[in-house]
Design a protein around this motif. Sequence first.
Motif, PDB file in Angstrom:
ATOM      1  N   PRO A  11       0.807  -1.234   0.000  1.00 57.70           N
ATOM      2  CA  PRO A  11       0.000   0.000   0.000  1.00 57.70           C
ATOM      3  C   PRO A  11       0.839   1.283   0.000  1.00 57.70           C
ATOM      4  O   PRO A  11       0.446   2.266  -0.651  1.00 57.70           O
ATOM      5  N   ALA A  12       1.993   1.283   0.671  1.00 54.74           N
ATOM      6  CA  ALA A  12       2.801   2.508   0.677  1.00 54.74           C
ATOM      7  C   ALA A  12       3.339   2.780  -0.722  1.00 54.74           C
ATOM      8  O   ALA A  12       3.253   3.912  -1.231  1.00 54.74           O
ATOM      9  N   GLU A  33       8.360  -4.928  -7.414  1.00 50.48           N
ATOM     10  CA  GLU A  33       7.764  -5.750  -6.355  1.00 50.48           C
ATOM     11  C   GLU A  33       8.271  -7.185  -6.508  1.00 50.48           C
ATOM     12  O   GLU A  33       8.176  -7.766  -7.584  1.00 50.48           O
ATOM     13  N   ARG A  34       8.771  -7.746  -5.406  1.00 49.80           N
ATOM     14  CA  ARG A  34       9.385  -9.077  -5.519  1.00 49.80           C
ATOM     15  C   ARG A  34       8.359 -10.194  -5.681  1.00 49.80           C
ATOM     16  O   ARG A  34       8.655 -11.248  -6.212  1.00 49.80           O
ATOM     17  N   ARG A  39      -0.906 -11.547  -3.046  1.00 52.93           N
ATOM     18  CA  ARG A  39      -0.096 -12.266  -2.061  1.00 52.93           C
ATOM     19  C   ARG A  39      -0.641 -11.911  -0.667  1.00 52.93           C
ATOM     20  O   ARG A  39      -1.091 -10.816  -0.428  1.00 52.93           O
ATOM     21  N   HIS A  41      -1.034 -10.919   3.237  1.00 52.27           N
ATOM     22  CA  HIS A  41      -0.349  -9.980   4.139  1.00 52.27           C
ATOM     23  C   HIS A  41      -1.231  -9.743   5.343  1.00 52.27           C
ATOM     24  O   HIS A  41      -2.452  -9.644   5.205  1.00 52.27           O
ATOM     25  N   VAL A  42      -0.625  -9.628   6.500  1.00 52.68           N
ATOM     26  CA  VAL A  42      -1.411  -9.302   7.690  1.00 52.68           C
ATOM     27  C   VAL A  42      -1.670  -7.792   7.722  1.00 52.68           C
ATOM     28  O   VAL A  42      -0.989  -7.028   7.037  1.00 52.68           O
ATOM     29  N   GLY A  43      -2.669  -7.361   8.518  1.00 59.05           N
ATOM     30  CA  GLY A  43      -2.950  -5.923   8.655  1.00 59.05           C
ATOM     31  C   GLY A  43      -4.233  -5.572   7.936  1.00 59.05           C
ATOM     32  O   GLY A  43      -4.219  -4.881   6.919  1.00 59.05           O
ATOM     33  N   SER A  45      -7.443  -4.394   9.212  1.00 59.37           N
ATOM     34  CA  SER A  45      -8.496  -3.512   9.699  1.00 59.37           C
ATOM     35  C   SER A  45      -8.084  -2.055   9.477  1.00 59.37           C
ATOM     36  O   SER A  45      -7.062  -1.610  10.008  1.00 59.37           O
ATOM     37  N   ARG A 117      -6.037  -8.576   2.586  1.00 54.46           N
ATOM     38  CA  ARG A 117      -4.935  -7.792   2.044  1.00 54.46           C
ATOM     39  C   ARG A 117      -4.440  -8.284   0.692  1.00 54.46           C
ATOM     40  O   ARG A 117      -3.927  -7.497  -0.117  1.00 54.46           O
ATOM     41  N   VAL A 141      14.598  -6.432  -5.735  1.00 55.82           N
ATOM     42  CA  VAL A 141      15.798  -5.588  -5.725  1.00 55.82           C
ATOM     43  C   VAL A 141      16.781  -6.238  -4.763  1.00 55.82           C
ATOM     44  O   VAL A 141      16.463  -6.487  -3.598  1.00 55.82           O
ATOM     45  N   ASP A 304       5.986   1.051   6.312  1.00 57.49           N
ATOM     46  CA  ASP A 304       6.603   0.395   7.464  1.00 57.49           C
ATOM     47  C   ASP A 304       8.120   0.539   7.516  1.00 57.49           C
ATOM     48  O   ASP A 304       8.718   0.305   8.567  1.00 57.49           O
ATOM     49  N   LEU A 317      -1.837   0.922   8.374  1.00 60.13           N
ATOM     50  CA  LEU A 317      -2.054   1.423   7.014  1.00 60.13           C
ATOM     51  C   LEU A 317      -2.347   2.921   7.006  1.00 60.13           C
ATOM     52  O   LEU A 317      -2.042   3.605   6.030  1.00 60.13           O
TER      53      LEU A 317
HETATM   54  C1  LIG Z   1       0.400  -8.657  13.559  1.00 59.80           C
HETATM   55  C2  LIG Z   1       0.112  -7.418  12.761  1.00 59.80           C
HETATM   56  C3  LIG Z   1      -1.199  -6.948  12.679  1.00 59.80           C
HETATM   57  C4  LIG Z   1      -1.472  -5.782  11.954  1.00 59.80           C
HETATM   58  N1  LIG Z   1      -2.739  -5.322  11.920  1.00 59.80           N
HETATM   59  C5  LIG Z   1      -3.013  -4.171  11.255  1.00 59.80           C
HETATM   60  C6  LIG Z   1      -4.330  -3.678  11.172  1.00 59.80           C
HETATM   61  O1  LIG Z   1      -5.275  -4.257  11.714  1.00 59.80           O
HETATM   62  N2  LIG Z   1      -4.538  -2.529  10.486  1.00 59.80           N
HETATM   63  C7  LIG Z   1      -3.522  -1.852   9.879  1.00 59.80           C
HETATM   64  O2  LIG Z   1      -3.768  -0.792   9.284  1.00 59.80           O
HETATM   65  N3  LIG Z   1      -2.257  -2.317   9.907  1.00 59.80           N
HETATM   66  C8  LIG Z   1      -1.979  -3.445  10.581  1.00 59.80           C
HETATM   67  N4  LIG Z   1      -0.711  -3.922  10.592  1.00 59.80           N
HETATM   68  C9  LIG Z   1       0.340  -3.158   9.918  1.00 59.80           C
HETATM   69  C10 LIG Z   1       0.294  -3.284   8.382  1.00 59.80           C
HETATM   70  O3  LIG Z   1       0.365  -4.623   8.021  1.00 59.80           O
HETATM   71  C11 LIG Z   1       1.461  -2.504   7.778  1.00 59.80           C
HETATM   72  O4  LIG Z   1       1.537  -1.242   8.379  1.00 59.80           O
HETATM   73  C12 LIG Z   1       1.322  -2.335   6.252  1.00 59.80           C
HETATM   74  O5  LIG Z   1       1.320  -3.560   5.596  1.00 59.80           O
HETATM   75  C13 LIG Z   1       2.482  -1.466   5.729  1.00 59.80           C
HETATM   76  O6  LIG Z   1       2.418  -1.348   4.330  1.00 59.80           O
HETATM   77  P1  LIG Z   1       3.772  -1.154   3.471  1.00 59.80           P
HETATM   78  O7  LIG Z   1       3.334  -0.907   2.080  1.00 59.80           O
HETATM   79  O8  LIG Z   1       4.664  -0.197   4.138  1.00 59.80           O
HETATM   80  O9  LIG Z   1       4.521  -2.552   3.580  1.00 59.80           O
HETATM   81  P2  LIG Z   1       4.087  -3.992   3.034  1.00 59.80           P
HETATM   82  O10 LIG Z   1       2.618  -4.095   2.988  1.00 59.80           O
HETATM   83  O11 LIG Z   1       4.815  -4.972   3.882  1.00 59.80           O
HETATM   84  O12 LIG Z   1       4.634  -4.033   1.556  1.00 59.80           O
HETATM   85  C14 LIG Z   1       6.020  -4.120   1.276  1.00 59.80           C
HETATM   86  C15 LIG Z   1       6.205  -4.758  -0.083  1.00 59.80           C
HETATM   87  O13 LIG Z   1       7.578  -4.673  -0.435  1.00 59.80           O
HETATM   88  C16 LIG Z   1       7.947  -5.856  -1.116  1.00 59.80           C
HETATM   89  N5  LIG Z   1       9.405  -6.007  -1.010  1.00 59.80           N
HETATM   90  C17 LIG Z   1      10.124  -6.216   0.113  1.00 59.80           C
HETATM   91  N6  LIG Z   1      11.433  -6.315  -0.180  1.00 59.80           N
HETATM   92  C18 LIG Z   1      11.547  -6.167  -1.524  1.00 59.80           C
HETATM   93  C19 LIG Z   1      12.642  -6.186  -2.432  1.00 59.80           C
HETATM   94  N7  LIG Z   1      13.892  -6.380  -2.005  1.00 59.80           N
HETATM   95  N8  LIG Z   1      12.400  -5.984  -3.742  1.00 59.80           N
HETATM   96  C20 LIG Z   1      11.133  -5.780  -4.195  1.00 59.80           C
HETATM   97  N9  LIG Z   1      10.057  -5.780  -3.373  1.00 59.80           N
HETATM   98  C21 LIG Z   1      10.255  -5.968  -2.058  1.00 59.80           C
HETATM   99  C22 LIG Z   1       7.162  -6.931  -0.384  1.00 59.80           C
HETATM  100  O14 LIG Z   1       6.988  -8.084  -1.164  1.00 59.80           O
HETATM  101  C23 LIG Z   1       5.846  -6.224  -0.085  1.00 59.80           C
HETATM  102  O15 LIG Z   1       4.865  -6.486  -1.069  1.00 59.80           O
HETATM  103  C24 LIG Z   1      -0.416  -5.097  11.299  1.00 59.80           C
HETATM  104  C25 LIG Z   1       0.874  -5.589  11.356  1.00 59.80           C
HETATM  105  C26 LIG Z   1       1.151  -6.734  12.087  1.00 59.80           C
HETATM  106  C27 LIG Z   1       2.561  -7.229  12.147  1.00 59.80           C
END
Ligand SMILES: Cc1cc2nc3c(=O)[nH]c(=O)nc-3n(C[C@H](O)[C@H](O)[C@H](O)COP(=O)(O)OP(=O)(O)OC[C@H]3O[C@@H](n4cnc5c(N)ncnc54)[C@H](O)[C@@H]3O)c2cc1C
Length: 583
Positions: A11-12, A33-34, A39, A41-43, A45, A117, A141, A304, A317
């Motif tokens: 999402p970021a 995206e790897r 795929r 993913h937790v998170g 709500s 997710r 990457v 994150d 999120l």
């Molecule tokens: C137990 C738990 C419960 C949670 N519950 C909630 C909730 O209820 N509500 C909520 O809002 N949030 C919740 N979260 C937090 C939420 O999951 C994250 O804040 C959110 O997924 C962050 O999004 P992001 O895009 O930063 O990272 P991500 O969603 O983790 O996306 C990162 C992406 O980068 C890709 N990537 C990583 N390394 C590489 C690489 N080297 N090359 C290419 N791609 C790569 C990955 O495959 C992934 O798709 C929870 C987290 C946990 C641990």
Amino acid sequence: MIDVAIIGGGPAGSTCGSLLKKYMPELSVLILERERFPREHVGESLLPGVMYVLDEMGCWDKVEAAGFPIKIGATYRWGNTFDLWDFEFYPGVSFKDEDRPGKFEGQREKTAFQVDRQYYDKVLLDHAASLGCEVREETRVLKVNKDGDRVTGLTLENGEEIQARYYVDATGVSGLIRRAMGVEADYPTALRNIAFWDYWQNAEWAVNIGVDGTRILVLSLQYGWMWFIPISATRTSIGLVLPMSYYKESDMSVDELYRKALSDEPLIKDLITNATCENTLRTTNDWSYISDRLAGENWFLAGDSCGFADPILSAGLSLAQAGARQVAYSILELIRGQADSEWIKESYNTSQRARIRQHVRFADLWYGANGCFSDLREYTREIAEAAGFTLDADDAFRWLAFGGFAYDDPASPIVGGFALAGIKILSKRMSLTDVGWNVSRYNLFRLNLDGAEKSTLPVLFEGRIYSKPCYRRGSKLLPEYGFYGILLELLRKEDLIQAMVERLKVQFRDDKRLGGTEWMRYAISALEAMIGEGWVVCDVDPNYPLMDFELPDETSTVHANRDIIRATLVDKTEDIQLVVEGV
Ligand SMILES: Cc1cc2nc3c(=O)[nH]c(=O)nc-3n(C[C@H](O)[C@H](O)[C@H](O)COP(=O)(O)OP(=O)(O)OC[C@H]3O[C@@H](n4cnc5c(N)ncnc54)[C@H](O)[C@@H]3O)c2cc1C
């Protein structure tokens, strides 16, 4: 050479890419995206704040079309009793069942979603592609190449080199650029939890919790807490969060602990009587952290990779997508070259770190003040101590309820979806302390800007970052806009509360943006937060009466649970109360 390379299509990454293309379609934006989506993913709500970001991206309709359950709030067993209580963004009793897909208007502007997710992230990533981002899935990457604080390129798994003017690390907790640039992380809390979760088909409430909108469940056990989040009409995510130390000392496997929790929690046990577990139990540490620096010469961290706050408040999120939006805005300003680039980067660095820190502290309070954790007294004490609350739960909530978190949203006092009024009610539930309102205890209010300096804050609007004035005193900020700005102006003219209220009535008489007298609640909350932060000093003039702004014990959005405890479940809840009294 492309304009912006984003690593990570979560999402970021897709929020950042979509907003870059929305406001500057001529940019070349590459998302690497790897994985191949969908795929898991937790998170799952979401909070209502995310909806505004989705709407700005032009993606709310697509998420709505995916048919995720509408979230109107959460039901908690948390605080000073084992009673169930609700926190609702939109009052359940007023929520009307409407045809779906709906529009982002009316009641839907105050709701959120619970999402599966794998599909939510795919809708967002596909949307970024539809706006013209080049999305390359199954493209990992491997290496970030650098020269000092400058990223000079990315090496992909297949050996290919990518070069861009700007780089965004949206790799989640992997933090690829963060690690490559040697950015340290701070762990500003003693919270050290582990989460286990699995998915269930056809749990009873997966179709309808509460009224027509849906509330998630956040339920304390004596040794941890459980989430119950319906993410589609038939699929529900059920998770357990425990202190890592409890898990290690328990001598039980992850699976045994999960099963034990399911049978210890009577509400959930009931809801899954006829459900089928997918048997894919997953586990992760969920340790809150904040990166020391979020931007460098030509790179930004988003989502994150900037930091993470414990999931108790469902804020992940919200933080990730709001932060990614600011990254997009920052890059757009850097490309336009009209604003001071250091100010742009530092503004992001400061505001996003402050947002994460506030949520980490808020989570500390939630844990520290939860009387239901009867097996975890020492753990909650440690959390409160490490958070700097030598305060007990009462004092911590008193601090919070008087505006300790006034700047989560710089225009009005709100944190984690809770407006200040809601936090005051919450404080009664968490600590049995009725903190009341300073605005009702005094009738004279004077501005106190002693020792404050004039400064600026970034305000994001339609793809541009505007520099807005504020006062700064130590770590405290007082924005000169939104409701704080209105109050500042008012306090320069009046000090008696009656006179202030009269002026506000005139000012908002013809303002249709906030319905009814909602503006009064915002204005009074802003004044209360300004008192709490020391920007306003109070006194009583005995010649004038006090004004009563006291809220009732319950509001339409924070109240004892009414509709869950019905039919078969009512006996179970009584059982729980009896057990607690027995203990
Ligand atoms: C137990 C738990 C419960 C949670 N519950 C909630 C909730 O209820 N509500 C909520 O809002 N949030 C919740 N979260 C937090 C939420 O999951 C994250 O804040 C959110 O997924 C962050 O999004 P992001 O895009 O930063 O990272 P991500 O969603 O983790 O996306 C990162 C992406 O980068 C890709 N990537 C990583 N390394 C590489 C690489 N080297 N090359 C290419 N791609 C790569 C990955 O495959 C992934 O798709 C929870 C987290 C946990 C641990």
